[in-house]
Design a protein around this motif. Structure first.
Motif, PDB file in Angstrom:
ATOM      1  N   LEU A  30      21.016   1.563   2.204  1.00  0.00           N
ATOM      2  CA  LEU A  30      20.198   2.412   3.076  1.00  0.00           C
ATOM      3  C   LEU A  30      21.031   3.069   4.173  1.00  0.00           C
ATOM      4  O   LEU A  30      20.778   4.222   4.548  1.00  0.00           O
ATOM      5  N   GLU A  31      22.024   2.358   4.701  1.00  0.00           N
ATOM      6  CA  GLU A  31      22.823   2.920   5.786  1.00  0.00           C
ATOM      7  C   GLU A  31      23.524   4.205   5.367  1.00  0.00           C
ATOM      8  O   GLU A  31      23.652   5.145   6.162  1.00  0.00           O
ATOM      9  N   ALA A  32      23.965   4.282   4.123  1.00  0.00           N
ATOM     10  CA  ALA A  32      24.620   5.503   3.640  1.00  0.00           C
ATOM     11  C   ALA A  32      23.637   6.668   3.602  1.00  0.00           C
ATOM     12  O   ALA A  32      23.994   7.809   3.897  1.00  0.00           O
ATOM     13  N   TYR A  33      22.395   6.387   3.238  1.00  0.00           N
ATOM     14  CA  TYR A  33      21.368   7.428   3.209  1.00  0.00           C
ATOM     15  C   TYR A  33      21.092   7.965   4.617  1.00  0.00           C
ATOM     16  O   TYR A  33      20.901   9.166   4.803  1.00  0.00           O
ATOM     17  N   THR A  42       9.927   8.110   8.507  1.00  0.00           N
ATOM     18  CA  THR A  42       9.227   7.007   7.858  1.00  0.00           C
ATOM     19  C   THR A  42       8.744   7.401   6.472  1.00  0.00           C
ATOM     20  O   THR A  42       8.781   6.601   5.535  1.00  0.00           O
ATOM     21  N   ALA A  43       8.301   8.653   6.337  1.00  0.00           N
ATOM     22  CA  ALA A  43       7.830   9.124   5.031  1.00  0.00           C
ATOM     23  C   ALA A  43       8.965   9.112   4.008  1.00  0.00           C
ATOM     24  O   ALA A  43       8.780   8.705   2.849  1.00  0.00           O
ATOM     25  N   GLU A  44      10.157   9.535   4.428  1.00  0.00           N
ATOM     26  CA  GLU A  44      11.303   9.528   3.520  1.00  0.00           C
ATOM     27  C   GLU A  44      11.732   8.104   3.194  1.00  0.00           C
ATOM     28  O   GLU A  44      12.136   7.812   2.069  1.00  0.00           O
ATOM     29  N   LEU A  45      11.641   7.215   4.177  1.00  0.00           N
ATOM     30  CA  LEU A  45      11.962   5.809   3.943  1.00  0.00           C
ATOM     31  C   LEU A  45      10.993   5.188   2.947  1.00  0.00           C
ATOM     32  O   LEU A  45      11.406   4.462   2.033  1.00  0.00           O
ATOM     33  N   LYS A  46       9.721   5.508   3.091  1.00  0.00           N
ATOM     34  CA  LYS A  46       8.715   4.997   2.164  1.00  0.00           C
ATOM     35  C   LYS A  46       9.005   5.445   0.742  1.00  0.00           C
ATOM     36  O   LYS A  46       8.958   4.642  -0.200  1.00  0.00           O
ATOM     37  N   GLN A  47       9.343   6.719   0.577  1.00  0.00           N
ATOM     38  CA  GLN A  47       9.637   7.230  -0.756  1.00  0.00           C
ATOM     39  C   GLN A  47      10.873   6.561  -1.340  1.00  0.00           C
ATOM     40  O   GLN A  47      10.926   6.256  -2.536  1.00  0.00           O
ATOM     41  N   PHE A  48      11.875   6.315  -0.501  1.00  0.00           N
ATOM     42  CA  PHE A  48      13.090   5.642  -0.952  1.00  0.00           C
ATOM     43  C   PHE A  48      12.782   4.231  -1.454  1.00  0.00           C
ATOM     44  O   PHE A  48      13.221   3.835  -2.541  1.00  0.00           O
ATOM     45  N   MET A 183       3.214  -1.268   9.422  1.00  0.00           N
ATOM     46  CA  MET A 183       2.252  -0.431   8.684  1.00  0.00           C
ATOM     47  C   MET A 183       2.865   0.052   7.376  1.00  0.00           C
ATOM     48  O   MET A 183       2.181   0.132   6.348  1.00  0.00           O
ATOM     49  N   LEU A 184       4.160   0.346   7.405  1.00  0.00           N
ATOM     50  CA  LEU A 184       4.840   0.788   6.187  1.00  0.00           C
ATOM     51  C   LEU A 184       4.870  -0.331   5.151  1.00  0.00           C
ATOM     52  O   LEU A 184       4.592  -0.097   3.964  1.00  0.00           O
TER      53      LEU A 184
END
Length: 231
Positions: A30-33, A42-48, A183-184
């Motif tokens: 995740l750190e590289a992303y 948060t939306a991009e994290l959820k999709q990941f 919440m995520l």
């Protein structure tokens, strides 16, 4: 005989993110992303995380735990080692392989102290005779089988710890708060269950991953100019 309430509490203890096995030191790519701005919200994290559940975690870890349960049922140390090795081999990035190995070793050591009544002879034989690596997925399944946790609960619980690890890493990498993070996690619980139901009848021999992008980012992590995490 272990009481059902005690068994549940022992299971919950294993899902605690504060378990001293080193998980807090790893972002699992995740750190590289976040470093290059691919994940910023948060939306991009959820999709990941959803993509990791679908393409990798369910299909490797979920089926591997099913294989561990099969090996435990048959008391087959060679089969136990086989599934452990397959998980290790399918972790393409070096840092991910090493992190799974180290955390598994630490969890096994912790389990010997927490559960002195537990039988560790099969995993010891798998290591000494068949060259098992003792990955975190294998050891988690090994312990949960002896705690008499059902397969579905074992898999979904293990995947919950993976989701929780990603979100806890994101708290240190992204501008999100604790409430938003919880919440995520809550939103991702249904994904864990539905993804497992989709493949729960598959043969453990079919474990595989097609999370190619995550593997590339995870391999890039070790060359970042500055890092918070070991992976």
């Amino acid at each position: 005989m272990m009481q059902s309430g005690t068994k549940l509490l022992q299971y919950v203890q294993l899902l605690d993110s504060a378990l001293p096995i080193g998980g807090f030191s790893h972002s699992f790519g995740l750190e590289a992303y976040t470093h290059d701005g691919t994940i910023r919200t948060t939306a991009e994290l959820k999709q990941f995380i959803r993509s990791q559940l679908h393409s990798s975690l369910i299909r490797i870890d979920g089926l591997a735990i099913k294989g561990v349960y099969q090996a435990m049922e048959e008391q087959d140390s060679a089969l136990l080692a086989l599934y452990d090795k397959r998980v290790h081999a399918q972790r393409t990035p070096r840092e991910i392989r090493e992190s799974g190995h180290k955390m598994g070793k630490r969890l096994l050591k912790l389990a010997r102290s927490l559960y002195p009544w537990m039988d560790f002879s099969l995993i010891d034989e798998a290591v000494q005779v068949h060259g098992a690596y003792c990955g975190i997925t294998t050891i988690h399944g090994y312990i949960l089988y002896q705690l008499k946790i059902g397969l579905d609960e074992a898999v979904t619980g293990h995947l919950y710890t993976s989701v929780n690890a990603y979100v806890n890493s994101a708290l240190r990498l992204l501008p999100i708060g604790q409430t938003e993070a919880q919440m995520l996690i809550q939103k991702l619980l249904d994904d864990i269950g539905s993804e497992w139901i989709r493949i729960r009848d598959d043969d453990p021999e079919d474990m595989h991953s097609f999370g190619i992008a995550q593997e590339i980012y995870a391999m890039r992590h070790e060359s970042l100019p500055a890092r918070l995490f070991m992976s």
